[in-house]
Structures are given as C-alpha cells and as structure tokens.
Motif scaffolding. Structure first.
Motif, mmCIF file in Angstrom:
data_model
loop_
_atom_site.group_PDB
_atom_site.id
_atom_site.type_symbol
_atom_site.label_atom_id
_atom_site.label_comp_id
_atom_site.label_asym_id
_atom_site.label_seq_id
_atom_site.Cartn_x
_atom_site.Cartn_y
_atom_site.Cartn_z
ATOM 1 N N PRO A 101 0.848 -1.208 0.000
ATOM 2 C CA PRO A 101 0.000 0.000 0.000
ATOM 3 C C PRO A 101 0.881 1.256 0.000
ATOM 4 C CG PRO A 101 0.012 -1.007 2.189
ATOM 5 C CD PRO A 101 0.862 -1.882 1.315
ATOM 6 N N LEU A 102 1.008 1.866 -1.162
ATOM 7 C CA LEU A 102 1.944 2.979 -1.334
ATOM 8 C C LEU A 102 1.297 4.302 -0.969
ATOM 9 C CD1 LEU A 102 3.381 1.916 -4.815
ATOM 10 C CD2 LEU A 102 4.442 1.574 -2.561
ATOM 11 N N ASP A 103 2.104 5.203 -0.507
ATOM 12 C CA ASP A 103 1.625 6.538 -0.155
ATOM 13 C C ASP A 103 1.559 7.395 -1.420
ATOM 14 O OD1 ASP A 103 0.811 8.725 1.197
ATOM 15 O OD2 ASP A 103 2.678 9.054 2.286
ATOM 16 N N THR A 104 0.528 7.159 -2.221
ATOM 17 C CA THR A 104 0.391 7.824 -3.521
ATOM 18 C C THR A 104 -1.007 8.434 -3.656
ATOM 19 O OG1 THR A 104 -0.456 5.795 -4.482
ATOM 20 C CG2 THR A 104 1.917 6.161 -4.687
ATOM 21 N N ASP A 105 -1.219 9.079 -4.808
ATOM 22 C CA ASP A 105 -2.539 9.631 -5.120
ATOM 23 C C ASP A 105 -3.599 8.539 -5.185
ATOM 24 O OD1 ASP A 105 -1.263 12.037 -5.309
ATOM 25 O OD2 ASP A 105 -1.320 12.152 -7.503
ATOM 26 N N MET A 106 -3.168 7.327 -5.562
ATOM 27 C CA MET A 106 -4.129 6.230 -5.659
ATOM 28 C C MET A 106 -4.682 5.876 -4.277
ATOM 29 S SD MET A 106 -3.628 2.622 -7.706
ATOM 30 C CE MET A 106 -3.572 3.074 -9.440
ATOM 31 N N GLN A 107 -3.810 5.909 -3.275
ATOM 32 C CA GLN A 107 -4.264 5.636 -1.907
ATOM 33 C C GLN A 107 -5.166 6.753 -1.391
ATOM 34 O OE1 GLN A 107 -4.319 3.541 0.757
ATOM 35 N NE2 GLN A 107 -3.625 1.863 -0.545
ATOM 36 N N LEU A 108 -4.887 7.965 -1.837
ATOM 37 C CA LEU A 108 -5.756 9.089 -1.460
ATOM 38 C C LEU A 108 -7.165 8.835 -2.005
ATOM 39 C CD1 LEU A 108 -6.094 12.022 -0.315
ATOM 40 C CD2 LEU A 108 -5.404 12.851 -2.576
ATOM 41 N N LEU A 109 -7.226 8.388 -3.254
ATOM 42 C CA LEU A 109 -8.523 8.015 -3.835
ATOM 43 C C LEU A 109 -9.161 6.885 -3.023
ATOM 44 C CD1 LEU A 109 -7.838 7.931 -7.697
ATOM 45 C CD2 LEU A 109 -9.350 9.496 -6.471
ATOM 46 N N ALA A 110 -8.350 5.889 -2.690
ATOM 47 C CA ALA A 110 -8.867 4.714 -1.973
ATOM 48 C C ALA A 110 -9.555 5.124 -0.678
ATOM 49 C CB ALA A 110 -7.731 3.734 -1.689
ATOM 50 N N ARG A 111 -8.927 6.013 0.097
ATOM 51 C CA ARG A 111 -9.487 6.336 1.408
ATOM 52 C C ARG A 111 -10.566 7.407 1.375
ATOM 53 N NH1 ARG A 111 -4.057 7.944 1.791
ATOM 54 N NH2 ARG A 111 -3.756 10.189 1.829
ATOM 55 N N THR A 112 -10.719 8.073 0.213
ATOM 56 C CA THR A 112 -11.750 9.117 0.147
ATOM 57 C C THR A 112 -12.910 8.729 -0.768
ATOM 58 O OG1 THR A 112 -10.514 10.243 -1.614
ATOM 59 C CG2 THR A 112 -10.162 11.025 0.643
ATOM 60 N N LYS A 113 -12.651 7.894 -1.767
ATOM 61 C CA LYS A 113 -13.683 7.645 -2.786
ATOM 62 C C LYS A 113 -14.308 6.253 -2.739
ATOM 63 C CE LYS A 113 -13.015 11.684 -4.867
ATOM 64 N NZ LYS A 113 -13.863 12.764 -4.370
ATOM 65 N N THR A 114 -13.673 5.300 -2.072
ATOM 66 C CA THR A 114 -14.247 3.947 -2.054
ATOM 67 C C THR A 114 -15.663 4.006 -1.473
ATOM 68 O OG1 THR A 114 -12.055 2.974 -1.787
ATOM 69 C CG2 THR A 114 -13.924 1.570 -1.241
ATOM 70 N N ARG A 115 -16.599 3.381 -2.165
ATOM 71 C CA ARG A 115 -18.012 3.497 -1.799
ATOM 72 C C ARG A 115 -18.299 2.979 -0.384
ATOM 73 N NH1 ARG A 115 -22.728 3.573 -5.011
ATOM 74 N NH2 ARG A 115 -24.572 2.815 -3.893
ATOM 75 N N ASP A 116 -17.728 1.830 -0.062
ATOM 76 C CA ASP A 116 -18.009 1.177 1.216
ATOM 77 C C ASP A 116 -17.323 1.928 2.367
ATOM 78 O OD1 ASP A 116 -19.001 -1.455 2.536
ATOM 79 O OD2 ASP A 116 -16.941 -1.213 3.260
ATOM 80 N N PRO A 117 -18.097 2.381 3.367
ATOM 81 C CA PRO A 117 -17.491 3.178 4.448
ATOM 82 C C PRO A 117 -16.443 2.411 5.259
ATOM 83 C CG PRO A 117 -19.883 2.847 4.810
ATOM 84 C CD PRO A 117 -19.566 2.259 3.495
ATOM 85 N N GLU A 118 -16.667 1.128 5.453
ATOM 86 C CA GLU A 118 -15.661 0.342 6.203
ATOM 87 C C GLU A 118 -14.337 0.258 5.457
ATOM 88 O OE1 GLU A 118 -16.990 -3.514 7.523
ATOM 89 O OE2 GLU A 118 -18.822 -2.643 8.368
ATOM 90 N N MET A 119 -14.430 0.144 4.145
ATOM 91 C CA MET A 119 -13.210 0.108 3.328
ATOM 92 C C MET A 119 -12.484 1.450 3.404
ATOM 93 S SD MET A 119 -12.414 -2.653 1.556
ATOM 94 C CE MET A 119 -11.683 -2.101 0.016
ATOM 95 N N ARG A 120 -13.247 2.533 3.307
ATOM 96 C CA ARG A 120 -12.630 3.869 3.426
ATOM 97 C C ARG A 120 -11.913 3.996 4.773
ATOM 98 N NH1 ARG A 120 -17.471 5.947 1.468
ATOM 99 N NH2 ARG A 120 -18.023 6.797 3.513
ATOM 100 N N GLN A 121 -12.596 3.521 5.809
ATOM 101 C CA GLN A 121 -12.050 3.578 7.158
ATOM 102 C C GLN A 121 -10.753 2.769 7.248
ATOM 103 O OE1 GLN A 121 -12.971 5.533 9.620
ATOM 104 N NE2 GLN A 121 -11.182 4.688 10.656
ATOM 105 N N TYR A 122 -10.762 1.612 6.595
ATOM 106 C CA TYR A 122 -9.577 0.750 6.597
ATOM 107 C C TYR A 122 -8.377 1.472 5.945
ATOM 108 C CZ TYR A 122 -6.405 -2.846 4.839
ATOM 109 O OH TYR A 122 -5.283 -3.560 4.512
ATOM 110 N N PHE A 123 -8.632 2.094 4.794
ATOM 111 C CA PHE A 123 -7.542 2.794 4.105
ATOM 112 C C PHE A 123 -7.090 4.033 4.898
ATOM 113 C CE2 PHE A 123 -9.505 0.622 0.348
ATOM 114 C CZ PHE A 123 -8.446 -0.241 0.112
ATOM 115 N N GLN A 124 -8.067 4.673 5.525
ATOM 116 C CA GLN A 124 -7.765 5.830 6.393
ATOM 117 C C GLN A 124 -6.830 5.389 7.524
ATOM 118 O OE1 GLN A 124 -10.179 8.747 5.888
ATOM 119 N NE2 GLN A 124 -8.395 9.814 6.715
ATOM 120 N N SER A 125 -7.168 4.261 8.112
ATOM 121 C CA SER A 125 -6.371 3.802 9.261
ATOM 122 C C SER A 125 -4.964 3.379 8.825
ATOM 123 C CB SER A 125 -7.088 2.655 9.984
ATOM 124 O OG SER A 125 -7.010 1.487 9.199
#
Lengths: 272, 272
Positions: free
Chosen positions: B211-235
C-alpha cells in the motif's frame, strides 16, 4: 440430500425461477438448459441467449415441447455478446423481462465464452483490437449482464438470487498459448469474488466444468500452437478423459440444489 | 549479496540496458526511474512513458542532469495508453528504439494503471464503454507493450530480457467496490504467468508493491463506496502503514539485482 448424477428431475422442484443462460445454443450451455428446464416450476421464465438464432430457436422448441412444465416460458435472445449492439440487445431484454417476472428466484449463468486465437504465442498478441474484443466478449459482457440482471430483478425480501460464472482450471493455472483465455477466466473469477463480498445475499459460484467434450476442446487439440499442449489435449480425448457436457452440467445442478457452496468459491468438477 | 534498502547505487552496475517504464511521471514509477537511472551503464536507454508530457520532461531533465551516467539516453514518450492513438504511439516508439538499441539487457516495467471508479458498486458497473476502457488501459496495453517490446528487442544469444508487472494484493484478494481493479490485476498476473511458461528465457516478475503513499491511496481512502473500506484505508494512513514509493521501488530493484525470483511468481513487498 443431494441427488446423485443420475437422479431424475422432479418437475417444478425449484418453484418459480427466472433463469438466464448465456451461450445456450450448444455444448455445456445446451446441456445445462435441458437439465434446468424440467426443474423450473409454474410461472418460470427461461431466457436463452446465444449468437445464433436458429439453434437457439430449435432448443427452445424442444424445451417447450418437452412437456416438462406447461407453465414455463422460454425466451430466446439472439445476440453476439462480443459486439456493442449485441450486448445492448441482451441488456435491453433483461431490463424488459426481469422486472416483470413473477417473484421467485433469479438464476443467472454466465456461460458464454471463447478461447481466443490459440495458434498465437504471447509474443504474437500485438493487436489491441483483437485483445480488446476478447475482453469485451469474455469479461465486460459477463459483468454488464450480471450487474444489469441483479439491478433489474431487484432485491426483494424472501427472494433468492444466484449467479454462476462458468470458469475453468485456466482461471487458476496458466497454459501455454492460452494467455487470453487464462487471463479472461482469472479476471472473471476475481470479479465474481468481489460480487460475493459486496452482496452477501447473492449466492455466487465460479464453477470450472472440467475438460468438456466440446468444439472448444477440438480447437484446443488441433489449433494450440505448442505441439506438447496439442498432444496433451489429444491424449485427454484418446484416453477418454473428456467429460460429457451433461455429466458436468448435472454436477452444477447438484451444487445449485444443495446450495451449500461458499459464495464466491471456485469449485472444480473434480473437487466434487 | 543483495544490497540492503539503503545501499548506494554503483553507477553503471547493470551494464548496457534498454529500460522501458510506463506510468513513469509520478508515484511509484517516478521513484523507480530515479533508482534505475544510476544503475544503467554506458550506452543505455531509459524510455519513460506517461500520459502527461510536462512532468515526464521534468523527470527526464532531472535524470539527465543527475551526473549518474553521461552515456545514458533518456527518452520520453507522452502517450495515453488507455486510448487507441496513445497505445499506437507507444508501440511505434518501442519499434523504433528497441531494434536499434545496443546489445545488452532489456528491462520492461509495466507500471501504468488506474483504480477505476471505486465510488461504484459492482451493481453500478453496467456501462460497457467504461469497462472496456478500463481493460484497454490496464490489461490490453500491458499485453501489447510487452509482446511488442520482446519482439522488437529480439532474442539474441547472451542477452537477457526481464519483464515486470506491477501487480497488487488485489490480484489475489478481492476488495469491495474494487471489481475493476481486482479483476484487471488478476488478469495481468495470469497473463504474465503464461508468458513465463511460454518464454523460459524471459524473466517475468509480478511485483505487488504494497500500500503505497500515492494519489491512488488518497482516492482509496476518500472515494471507495463502502465506508468500512474507506475507514480501513484511512487507518492505514493514520497508523503510518503506507509505504514510501522509494522504499518499495528499492525492494523491486533488489529483486532484479538478486535475480533469483521464480519466473512468473507473484512477489509481495511484505514477502521479502
């Protein structure tokens, strides 16, 4: 108890079902249609999709005349899922038929598929159009039909929805000269695993039907570029190891009747 | 011995290399380009591909000015691999540069990729154009560039050829709302496994960079539809578990230097 492979269908055993089957006109799809039809109860709809209208109409006539259920409506949709217009036709048919279907069960079987040009090596696969067409047919159409069917049928309390992906050993094991087929099948398996995760109330099965005695196997043993691979497929046939479509389709029907598979699982003919 | 992650590059250590890197303008690709450049010896060519010309030109200027090898030629190809014209441009560039390249080593890194619209669920993926475009960019372009590069470079005795697929954990594990990304990555992994089988003298690596610290991860933690998934990437971010691109790129460089991976293997950042 799961009925054995030789068990007779009990007419209407599955209640009212809307069943959608792609690649229905021949091979595994046709065998599966013949096994499914007598299981579908009063008010059921069996939607058969394939590229060629004539064999589809023939099969539909056979199933309607089978006396297996006066209440079964058999619909034919002749559409080439590999082209834009064909996929649009199929999607429109799903959107028309599914919302109007009587409440009951939805069963979608994504069976249509192609082998790709196996006379080529990986290094010969340089034409984007060829590769894009392969994925449009083998991946995009399965994804679009599945999302459309699930949307159109809707999530109604008490109704069950099952989606089957006809997979292959090639989804999990690479084979020489089969880059398109292997990567397409791997892609589909993964896609349906994601569906299983997202929609816990949809039953999702990746079923690998084994090496079937079909036109696709004929291509495999005559057209595969690598001579050792051709020899391998030849020997499967000569040693009687090719599986009759009906035998494999019956295993799938048994899996669906038993309904104990883990959603999203890859289940091989030889595993059960 | 494998150099540790902090080891200094020895200029020209790899001899004469033709190195082709897609998605080179930012994130993992840019970090990798910076680590590769000083390793490429006299007469080497570093071909950087990306959609945006400006950051590509900037990176090229930086690498040329780095004083890491006066004999290194850095070529930029601005091309959108997701569209027909862009892929054609990239293919033409490979066909022009590779046959004329000095004998040595070929290293192709298929790094370009996209996440797809992760604000959608599987059931929202009903538009064939969207799905076809996704596969055209993420699967077809990697296949075409690889086959073209291997053909254009040719099989010359004593020359080594290495192809890297930048893969992901998503190639082997499904994630909610990531149907396109997961199935695209699964498809690529399988495709490169087939290449490894077909071409035993080509070294093939599916590298999952973590899991790289890139723009793609920024998308992952802000745009993923499922809130638990967003939370996971946020954490992942909050707990400092995102990986710096340079750290992961260095591990890939180490793998390539050590050159003991099994061809076609899926190797994860956390495995090594």
């Amino acid at each position: 108890m799961e009925p054995g492979p030789g068990a007779q269908a009990v007419p209407g055993r599955w209640g009212t079902v809307v069943c959608v089957l792609t690649g229905a006109s021949r091979g595994f799809g046709r065998s599966l249609a013949r096994l499914l039809a007598p299981r579908l109860g009063e008010g059921s709809v069996l939607m058969l999709l394939a590229r060629s209208a004539a064999p589809l109409a023939e099969l539909a006539a056979e199933l309607r005349g089978g006396g297996t259920g006066a209440g079964l409506r058999v619909e034919c949709v002749a559409a080439d899922l590999g082209c834009e217009q064909g996929l649009r036709t199929a999607v429109a048919a799903l959107r028309e038929v599914l919302p109007a279907a009587p409440p009951g069960r939805l069963l979608l079987v994504n069976n249509a598929g192609s082998l790709g040009d196996i006379s080529k090596s990986f290094l010969d696969l340089t034409d984007p159009d060829e590769i894009n067409s392969y994925f449009a047919f083998n991946v995009t159409s399965a994804l679009c039909l599945t999302s459309t069917a699930l949307q159109a049928f809707g999530k109604r309390p008490g109704l069950s929805r099952t989606v089957v992906n006809i997979s292959s050993l090639c989804a999990i094991k690479p084979f020489k000269n089969w880059a398109l087929y292997c990567s397409g099948k791997a892609s589909r398996d993964m896609m349906f695993q994601v569906l299983a995760l997202e929609e816990p109330d949809v039953r999702v099965l990746n079923y690998a039907p084994g090496p079937l005695d079909t036109d696709m196997q004929l291509l495999a043993r005559t057209k595969t570029r690598d001579p050792e691979m051709r020899q391998y497929f030849q020997s499967l046939q000569e040693s009687g190891h090719l599986i009759d479509c009906t035998i494999s389709a019956q295993k799938l029907v048994n899996l669906l009747e038993e309904d104990t598979f883990s959603s999203g699982a890859h289940v091989d003919f030889y595993d059960i």
